[in-house]
Design a protein around this motif. Structure first.
Motif, PDB file in Angstrom:
ATOM      1  N   ASN A  10     -24.459  32.577 -14.042  1.00 17.10           N
ATOM      2  CA  ASN A  10     -24.012  33.963 -13.944  1.00 17.10           C
ATOM      3  C   ASN A  10     -25.195  34.931 -14.081  1.00 17.10           C
ATOM      4  OD1 ASN A  10     -21.671  35.677 -13.629  1.00 17.10           O
ATOM      5  ND2 ASN A  10     -22.078  36.385 -15.699  1.00 17.10           N
ATOM      6  N   ASP A  11     -26.134  34.599 -14.973  1.00 11.45           N
ATOM      7  CA  ASP A  11     -27.337  35.441 -15.131  1.00 11.45           C
ATOM      8  C   ASP A  11     -28.136  35.493 -13.832  1.00 11.45           C
ATOM      9  OD1 ASP A  11     -26.681  35.963 -17.719  1.00 11.45           O
ATOM     10  OD2 ASP A  11     -28.020  34.468 -18.595  1.00 11.45           O
ATOM     11  N   LEU A  12     -28.256  34.365 -13.159  1.00  8.57           N
ATOM     12  CA  LEU A  12     -28.995  34.328 -11.895  1.00  8.57           C
ATOM     13  C   LEU A  12     -28.306  35.180 -10.826  1.00  8.57           C
ATOM     14  CD1 LEU A  12     -30.270  30.665 -11.414  1.00  8.57           C
ATOM     15  CD2 LEU A  12     -31.632  32.737 -11.654  1.00  8.57           C
ATOM     16  N   ILE A  13     -26.996  35.159 -10.827  1.00  2.92           N
ATOM     17  CA  ILE A  13     -26.250  35.966  -9.856  1.00  2.92           C
ATOM     18  C   ILE A  13     -26.573  37.441 -10.049  1.00  2.92           C
ATOM     19  CG2 ILE A  13     -23.936  36.722  -9.183  1.00  2.92           C
ATOM     20  CD1 ILE A  13     -22.969  33.866  -9.787  1.00  2.92           C
ATOM     21  N   TRP A  14     -26.566  37.891 -11.314  1.00 10.98           N
ATOM     22  CA  TRP A  14     -26.865  39.302 -11.588  1.00 10.98           C
ATOM     23  C   TRP A  14     -28.316  39.633 -11.258  1.00 10.98           C
ATOM     24  CZ3 TRP A  14     -23.176  42.543 -11.725  1.00 10.98           C
ATOM     25  CH2 TRP A  14     -21.928  42.203 -12.245  1.00 10.98           C
ATOM     26  N   LEU A  15     -29.231  38.729 -11.583  1.00  8.79           N
ATOM     27  CA  LEU A  15     -30.645  38.957 -11.244  1.00  8.79           C
ATOM     28  C   LEU A  15     -30.827  39.096  -9.735  1.00  8.79           C
ATOM     29  CD1 LEU A  15     -32.503  36.513 -13.671  1.00  8.79           C
ATOM     30  CD2 LEU A  15     -32.726  39.006 -13.606  1.00  8.79           C
ATOM     31  N   ARG A  16     -30.107  38.266  -8.995  1.00 10.10           N
ATOM     32  CA  ARG A  16     -30.198  38.333  -7.533  1.00 10.10           C
ATOM     33  C   ARG A  16     -29.748  39.710  -7.022  1.00 10.10           C
ATOM     34  NH1 ARG A  16     -27.377  34.320  -6.670  1.00 10.10           N
ATOM     35  NH2 ARG A  16     -28.964  32.728  -6.295  1.00 10.10           N
ATOM     36  N   GLN A  17     -28.678  40.240  -7.597  1.00 14.53           N
ATOM     37  CA  GLN A  17     -28.186  41.553  -7.176  1.00 14.53           C
ATOM     38  C   GLN A  17     -29.193  42.657  -7.495  1.00 14.53           C
ATOM     39  OE1 GLN A  17     -25.459  41.941  -5.344  1.00 14.53           O
ATOM     40  NE2 GLN A  17     -25.182  39.729  -5.448  1.00 14.53           N
ATOM     41  N   VAL A  18     -29.800  42.569  -8.672  1.00 11.74           N
ATOM     42  CA  VAL A  18     -30.793  43.579  -9.069  1.00 11.74           C
ATOM     43  C   VAL A  18     -32.003  43.545  -8.143  1.00 11.74           C
ATOM     44  CG1 VAL A  18     -32.424  44.241 -10.880  1.00 11.74           C
ATOM     45  CG2 VAL A  18     -30.082  43.609 -11.489  1.00 11.74           C
ATOM     46  N   LEU A  19     -32.524  42.356  -7.871  1.00 13.28           N
ATOM     47  CA  LEU A  19     -33.713  42.234  -7.024  1.00 13.28           C
ATOM     48  C   LEU A  19     -33.420  42.635  -5.582  1.00 13.28           C
ATOM     49  CD1 LEU A  19     -35.167  38.874  -8.421  1.00 13.28           C
ATOM     50  CD2 LEU A  19     -35.928  41.209  -8.911  1.00 13.28           C
ATOM     51  N   ARG A  20     -32.223  42.279  -5.106  1.00 18.25           N
ATOM     52  CA  ARG A  20     -31.846  42.651  -3.742  1.00 18.25           C
ATOM     53  C   ARG A  20     -31.758  44.180  -3.609  1.00 18.25           C
ATOM     54  NH1 ARG A  20     -26.950  39.456  -2.177  1.00 18.25           N
ATOM     55  NH2 ARG A  20     -28.501  37.830  -1.843  1.00 18.25           N
ATOM     56  N   SER A  21     -31.188  44.837  -4.619  1.00 21.17           N
ATOM     57  CA  SER A  21     -31.089  46.302  -4.597  1.00 21.17           C
ATOM     58  C   SER A  21     -32.470  46.948  -4.711  1.00 21.17           C
ATOM     59  CB  SER A  21     -30.195  46.783  -5.745  1.00 21.17           C
ATOM     60  OG  SER A  21     -28.863  46.340  -5.562  1.00 21.17           O
ATOM     61  N   ALA A  22     -33.328  46.349  -5.554  1.00 22.33           N
ATOM     62  CA  ALA A  22     -34.678  46.900  -5.721  1.00 22.33           C
ATOM     63  C   ALA A  22     -35.468  46.809  -4.417  1.00 22.33           C
ATOM     64  CB  ALA A  22     -35.409  46.148  -6.826  1.00 22.33           C
ATOM     65  N   ARG A  23     -35.261  45.728  -3.680  1.00 22.53           N
ATOM     66  CA  ARG A  23     -35.968  45.567  -2.407  1.00 22.53           C
ATOM     67  C   ARG A  23     -35.457  46.574  -1.378  1.00 22.53           C
ATOM     68  NH1 ARG A  23     -35.815  40.181   1.351  1.00 22.53           N
ATOM     69  NH2 ARG A  23     -33.687  40.920   1.634  1.00 22.53           N
ATOM     70  N   ALA A  24     -34.122  46.778  -1.358  1.00 22.66           N
ATOM     71  CA  ALA A  24     -33.540  47.669  -0.356  1.00 22.66           C
ATOM     72  C   ALA A  24     -33.730  49.144  -0.710  1.00 22.66           C
ATOM     73  CB  ALA A  24     -32.053  47.362  -0.191  1.00 22.66           C
ATOM     74  N   SER A  25     -33.514  49.486  -1.960  1.00 28.53           N
ATOM     75  CA  SER A  25     -33.529  50.898  -2.356  1.00 28.53           C
ATOM     76  C   SER A  25     -34.920  51.420  -2.682  1.00 28.53           C
ATOM     77  CB  SER A  25     -32.617  51.109  -3.570  1.00 28.53           C
ATOM     78  OG  SER A  25     -31.299  50.725  -3.278  1.00 28.53           O
ATOM     79  N   LEU A  26     -35.745  50.577  -3.306  1.00 25.80           N
ATOM     80  CA  LEU A  26     -37.066  51.013  -3.749  1.00 25.80           C
ATOM     81  C   LEU A  26     -38.196  50.531  -2.855  1.00 25.80           C
ATOM     82  CD1 LEU A  26     -36.583  50.347  -7.579  1.00 25.80           C
ATOM     83  CD2 LEU A  26     -36.173  52.468  -6.313  1.00 25.80           C
TER      84      LEU A  26
END
Length: 210
Positions: A10-26
């Protein structure tokens, strides 16, 4: 350390969402393939895994033991645990949902109740759902007193909830009772599974139970 495979997954799933958003948004140059490779390797090593499905049923003896246990304590306790347990077994509602049930959301004419923010894999906030209440569940509701509290102006104000209690306190009382009475591996959430099974055994079909 100390986290089970399902928690780590579950932690990996959340990390994946954070990194994916950071790549797209930032616009950060994050290589998500590295995370996918790591996730694959961790699954192979059984460090991460999907949560195990519980198939725990509540036996008649266990139910009787719990209700007998709380029959004595509920006389002087704030939380009517026996009624909460009965209500859970009749409605298949989670403990958090039971404590959010409001008097204003009861529709006796249609035999249903409404709940806000019902748990959902994608949309929880604003997910307002109706569910049927069997006659025995209405009887439990009818014997609940309306809790009166002091408002900001010092006047008496009725609590809007039918079961105005902390869901964590309900869980703690349930766990303590199981320990004192020697009931092994029984969780409050198992009441939801048991309620669902009983509805099928009573002849309700899948859409009705859902």
């Amino acid at each position: 350390d100390g986290a089970g495979p399902a928690t780590a997954n579950n932690d990996l799933i959340w990390l994946r969402q954070v990194l994916r958003s950071a790549r797209a948004s930032l616009g950060l140059p994050i290589n998500l393939q590295l995370l996918e490779d790591a996730s694959h390797e961790l699954r192979q090593r059984r460090v991460t895994d999907k949560p195990k499905q519980r198939q725990r049923r509540v036996t008649a003896d266990e139910q009787r033991t719990l209700l007998d246990h709380f029959a004595v304590r509920d006389v002087r306790a704030e939380i009517p645990m026996a009624d909460v347990i009965r209500f859970a077994l009749l409605t298949a509602r989670r403990q958090e949902e039971i404590t959010r049930l409001k008097w204003a959301d009861l529709d006796r004419e249609k035999g249903i109740a409404w709940l806000d923010d019902v748990k959902h894999p994608l949309k929880k906030v604003g997910n307002r759902r109706a569910f049927r209440l069997l006659s025995d569940a209405w009887e439990i509701i009818d014997r609940q007193p309306v809790k009166i509290e002091k408002g900001p102006d010092g006047k008496d104000v009725p609590d809007p909830c039918v079961f105005p209690f902390n869901p964590k306190s309900i869980g703690a009382n349930f766990t303590r009772a199981c320990r004192l009475r020697g009931l092994q591996d029984l969780h409050f959430h198992d009441l939801r599974h048991e309620a669902t099974s009983r509805l099928f055994e009573c002849g309700y079909d899948i859409p009705e139970v859902a």
